[in-house]
Structures are given as structure tokens and as C-alpha cells.
Motif scaffolding. Structure first.
Motif, PDB file in Angstrom:
ATOM      1  N   ASN A 120     104.136 178.246  12.919  1.00  0.00           N
ATOM      2  CA  ASN A 120     104.458 177.069  12.875  1.00  0.00           C
ATOM      3  C   ASN A 120     105.859 176.556  13.700  1.00  0.00           C
ATOM      4  O   ASN A 120     106.592 175.689  13.567  1.00  0.00           O
ATOM      5  N   ILE A 175     102.568 172.033  12.401  1.00  0.00           N
ATOM      6  CA  ILE A 175     101.613 172.425  11.490  1.00  0.00           C
ATOM      7  C   ILE A 175     100.412 172.893  12.074  1.00  0.00           C
ATOM      8  O   ILE A 175      99.821 172.198  12.952  1.00  0.00           O
ATOM      9  N   SER A 223      97.013 173.387  12.934  1.00  0.00           N
ATOM     10  CA  SER A 223      95.946 172.373  12.575  1.00  0.00           C
ATOM     11  C   SER A 223      94.525 173.061  13.252  1.00  0.00           C
ATOM     12  O   SER A 223      94.557 173.614  14.362  1.00  0.00           O
ATOM     13  N   GLN A 240      94.691 171.527   7.924  1.00  0.00           N
ATOM     14  CA  GLN A 240      95.923 172.461   8.059  1.00  0.00           C
ATOM     15  C   GLN A 240      95.413 173.682   7.931  1.00  0.00           C
ATOM     16  O   GLN A 240      94.702 174.140   6.986  1.00  0.00           O
ATOM     17  N   SER A 251      95.805 177.574   6.958  1.00  0.00           N
ATOM     18  CA  SER A 251      96.575 178.440   5.865  1.00  0.00           C
ATOM     19  C   SER A 251      96.114 179.866   6.066  1.00  0.00           C
ATOM     20  O   SER A 251      94.794 179.921   5.530  1.00  0.00           O
ATOM     21  N   TYR A 259      93.128 173.119   4.827  1.00  0.00           N
ATOM     22  CA  TYR A 259      93.216 171.886   3.944  1.00  0.00           C
ATOM     23  C   TYR A 259      93.397 170.808   4.690  1.00  0.00           C
ATOM     24  O   TYR A 259      94.320 170.316   5.533  1.00  0.00           O
ATOM     25  N   TYR A 299      97.983 167.595   4.129  1.00  0.00           N
ATOM     26  CA  TYR A 299      99.168 168.378   4.231  1.00  0.00           C
ATOM     27  C   TYR A 299     100.122 167.589   3.127  1.00  0.00           C
ATOM     28  O   TYR A 299     100.214 166.433   3.359  1.00  0.00           O
ATOM     29  N   PHE A 357      99.937 165.709  12.111  1.00  0.00           N
ATOM     30  CA  PHE A 357      98.868 166.356  11.545  1.00  0.00           C
ATOM     31  C   PHE A 357      97.435 165.964  11.808  1.00  0.00           C
ATOM     32  O   PHE A 357      97.095 164.748  11.987  1.00  0.00           O
ATOM     33  N   ILE A 402      98.023 163.218   5.142  1.00  0.00           N
ATOM     34  CA  ILE A 402      99.283 163.713   4.634  1.00  0.00           C
ATOM     35  C   ILE A 402      99.669 162.931   3.279  1.00  0.00           C
ATOM     36  O   ILE A 402      99.323 161.692   3.466  1.00  0.00           O
TER      37      ILE A 402
END
Length: 457
Positions: free
Chosen positions: A94, A110, A112, A171, A173, A182, A185, A200, A204
Motif C-alpha cells: 500500500n 488501497i 484493489s 480491496q 487482502s 473485500y 473498505y 477505492f 467505503i
């Protein structure tokens, strides 16, 4: 010939991979044939990796006894397999590079992914190869280990190409066991220099507020549980703000779908569908392609455009604050359209003057006297100016053709005032406009036979 056992001894390493040959003491130079040396090794059961060069040296009269000890046999170490590896397509850190930073609030990005996008691929482990010790016995290799990272939420691993794919926008992870995507965020509190600006690919959720100067962008929805100050908020979906927008004339909120908010004060808000405000809108500039609804409050000051319906308790106030309402027309784009038409008019006037200048010089050029060097330079400048003017005119025409000033259908549009509509309120339906000069209570305003009609609810 002396006994080779009396002259030399063998030292075998603990792992049985190396055999060293050393003399037991001082003795006269002696020559041994290859069979004798081989039998000596056989007596110690050394059968693999024998160094034939050393064996041959012992059969020659010129070998140097001072080179001992010497390694006479080496086993073949096993080749251990390589572990499988995971290779990320675009990385998953990030950290924002210096080139990516636009201001000091751009703290980190982020990681993505979009639905269907490749996340990573794996290379399979290798088996390796067995080795042999000096006794000729196999030494087992260590086989490479498989990648143990599994496809987690909204991620699929496809065996055919050993690749992880995102199955949702969101996102990325990554941990030691799973790769997840995900769709939402989440920020636990207020935006700050610790969190920085947010951009993002999914939705959000911000559990706190967004202070002035920050930027929040999402391809999905944005949920803000606190207050939005003079910030920039943009979503491809809907925007939900629990408290309100205190824009300080700088705040801007843009949604591809709905905007739902507690109140709006001195901000610009654009909704692709509905703008729903729990309380009041004050001195703001709002555009909704469908409806603007103040459920329990008033619209005071500012400019408002809707495609279908504007509903509020009161419109304007006792101070007769100037308030403009437009149905069927995006008033903001209409102002831009007017400005573009003025630019176009000025450019056409300028083009006409340049044309006249050029025609005059070209006519003179054809005469016997011709034009001077100074006039020739003026003619060249005239041609360049004409080219620039024509390019600007083409650009303005393109902008005008792309503007969607009209929104909705005039026949379906209506203004509903559940309380009082005060004087100094301007109401427009498309090209039709009416200025309110007295108070109206419990009123509806609509188009009837090309006229703006005001009637009680």
C-alpha cells in the motif's frame, strides 16, 4: 611392496559423503597398482564417488607424499526441490510512490482488484533429485513444498493456469493463509493524516467524519457515519452521510445514484438519481437527475435542479433570500452552455475580422505592387490565428453537443411545498420561468398548457 593398510588410513565424514586418505607416518616412497588401491577402498566399503585421479597418482613414482591428507572419494549430495512460489501481478503493498503523491494527504493506496482480474499465479514445487553417499546408498532429497495460500472471500483459484482471480470488485487482502477481496473498505473513525485520502474500487464505510481538504472516491457506495466538511466525495453508486455536509462553499459530493444526507449547508451536491435530505438545504448548489426531497426541512438560498420533483417544507425564508429552483434543466450546465455560446459568438466575430484581414492582404498580393515583407509576416500570423480560432470553435461545438442541459420530462415535473413558499424564489420549468412575488402556503407548482401553474395542495 608394503601393505597399503599399514601405510594409509581412511577418515569417513559423519554424513558419509566424504572420504579422506592420510598417511599413518613417515615411510619410503612406494608404488601401488590400481587394484591394490581399489581393494583398499573395497575393504572399507567405499564404492561411490572415487576420485580416479588420486588413485592413478598412487600408481606413479612421482607422487608427492607431502600432499596428504587427500580426498579420495565424494558422495553426490541430493538436489533439494524448490518450494512453490506465489507471484503477484501488480504487487499488494500500500505504499504510494513519490510520483503517485498529489498532496500530503495521499498517505497510502488501497490495493484493489476488479471482478475477473488476475491477482497472482503460482509456480509448482520441484521434486529435486536423490544423492548417493560414498557407500553407494541413496541420500533422499527434500521435496519442494506447495504454496499453502488459499483462495479466500471473493477469490477463485483456477487449477488450469494456477492463477488466483478476483470474483468481486474490492480491496485485496493477503496473509500467510488466504487471499481475500473485500468489497467494502472500512475506516474505524475520522479521516486523518494517518488514513489519508481514499480511492477505492469497491464501497467505503467511514465510521467517523471527513474533515476539510480530504478526498474520498469509490466505484461503489460510500457510507459516512459522521460529518462531511469542505471535502470532495465521489461515488459510482450512492452516498449516505448520517450527519450532514458543512461545505464552507468548497465541499462537493457527487454520486452516480442517490445521495442521502442529514442536512446540506454551503455545498455542491450532484446525484445521478435522487437527493434525499432529512432536514434543510441552505445556500447550496444541488442537481438531481430525478428528485430533490427535503423530508422535514427547508430549501433556503442557492440553486437547485431536478429532473422530476422538488419537495420541501418551506422554500426561501422571511428574509426573502434569493432561491432558484429549476425543473427539467440542469441550471449549472445551463450557465455553462450560456458561457460557451458567448465564447462561440466572440470567436466567430474574431474569425470574421481575421477573414477580412486575410482577404485584403491576398487581394493586394495579386496586384503589381504586391505586399511588403512586414505585410507578409502579418499574413502568416493571420493564417495561424485562423487555424487556432477554428480549432477553438470545433472544441466548443463538441462541448455543446455533449452537454445534457435538459433532464426529465416537463409534463411529469412538479414542485411541492408543504409549508410556505416565500417571495424572491425563482421557479423554472425548462425554458419557462416564474418569479414568486408573494407567499404561497401548501402549494404545488407544475406546467399546464405551456404555463407555470401554482395551485394549493
Amino acid at each position: 611392496m608394503g601393505n597399503i593398510h599399514d601405510i594409509f588410513n581412511l577418515t569417513i565424514s559423519k554424513d558419509s559423503m566424504t572420504v579422506s586418505m592420510d598417511k599413518k607416518g613417515e615411510f619410503e616412497l612406494q608404488i601401488f597398482d590400481e587394484d591394490t588401491v581399489q581393494n583398499f577402498l573395497d575393504d572399507h566399503k567405499i564404492v561411490y564417488g572415487i576420485d580416479e585421479t588420486v588413485v592413478k597418482q598412487l600408481t606413479e613414482a612421482s607422487y608427492d607424499m607431502n600432499v596428504f591428507p587427500v580426498v579420495i572419494a565424494k558422495g553426490l549430495p541430493p538436489t533439494h526441490g524448490k518450494n512453490g512460489e506465489i507471484h503477484f501481478i501488480d504487487g499488494h503493498n500500500n505504499v504510494i510512490s513519490h510520483e503517485e503523491k498529489q498532496n500530503f494527504r495521499d498517505v497510502y493506496k488501497i490495493p484493489s482488484k476488479k471482478n475477473g482480474e488476475k491477482i497472482a499465479y503460482i509456480t509448482k514445487p520441484t521434486l529435486g533429485e536423490v544423492g548417493f553417499n560414498v557407500y553407494g546408498k541413496e541420500v533422499r532429497q527434500i521435496k519442494g513444498k506447495h504454496v499453502k495460500v488459499k483462495a479466500g472471500k471473493h477469490v477463485e483459484f483456477v487449477e488450469s493456469d494456477a492463477t488466483y482471480y478476483a470474483r468481486a470488485d474490492g480491496q485485496l487482502s493477503v496473509n500467510d493463509k488466504f487471499i481475500h477481496v473485500y468489497p467494502t473498505y472500512e475506516v474505524a473513525g475520522d479521516l486523518s493524516l494517518k488514513t489519508g485520502n481514499i480511492d477505492f474500487v469497491g464501497s467505503i464505510t467511514i465510521r467517523g467524519s471527513v474533515p476539510a481538504g480530504y478526498t474520498v472516491k469509490a466505484a461503489g457506495d460510500i457510507h459516512i457515519h459522521g460529518l462531511v466538511e469542505a471535502a470532495y466525495i465521489e461515488a459510482g453508486g450512492s452516498i449516505y452521510i448520517s450527519e450532514g455536509i458543512a461545505g464552507l462553499k468548497k465541499g462537493k459530493v457527487i454520486a452516480g445514484q442517490d445521495v442521502k444526507v442529514g442536512y446540506i449547508n454551503q455545498a455542491t451536491v450532484e446525484a445521478g438519481q435522487d437527493l434525499i435530505v432529512q432536514n434543510s438545504i441552505i445556500h447550496s448548489h444541488c442537481v438531481a437527475q430525478q428528485n430533490i426531497t427535503c423530508q422535514n426541512g427547508n430549501i433556503i438560498g442557492g440553486i437547485y435542479s431536478a429532473g422530476k420533483l422538488i419537495t420541501a417544507k418551506d422554500i426561501g425564508n422571511k428574509m426573502y433570500t434569493k432561491t432558484e429552483l429549476s425543473l427539467g434543466v440542469n441550471s449549472k450546465l445551463r450557465e455553462k452552455e450560456k458561457a460557451l455560446h458567448k465564447q462561440k459568438k466572440d470567436l466567430l466575430s474574431n474569425k470574421n475580422k481575421l477573414q477580412q484581414l486575410g482577404d485584403s492582404l491576398k487581394l493586394k498580393e495579386k496586384t503589381s505592387s504586391g505586399i511588403s515583407s512586414k505585410e507578409r509576416i502579418i499574413l502568416l500570423k493571420q493564417r495561424r490565428a485562423m487555424e487556432q480560432t477554428e480549432a477553438q470553435l470545433e472544441e466548443i461545438e463538441n462541448e455543446l453537443s455533449e452537454l445534457q442541459v435538459s433532464i426529465g420530462n416537463l409534463e411529469e415535473m412538479k414542485l411541492l411545498v408543504k409549508g410556505i413558499m416565500y417571495p424572491n424564489v425563482d421557479v423554472s420549468f425548462g425554458k419557462y420561468k416564474k418569479s414568486i412575488t408573494k407567499e404561497y402556503k401548501f402549494t404545488q407548482v407544475y406546467m399546464d398548457d405551456h404555463e407555470i401553474t401554482i395551485q394549493s395542495l
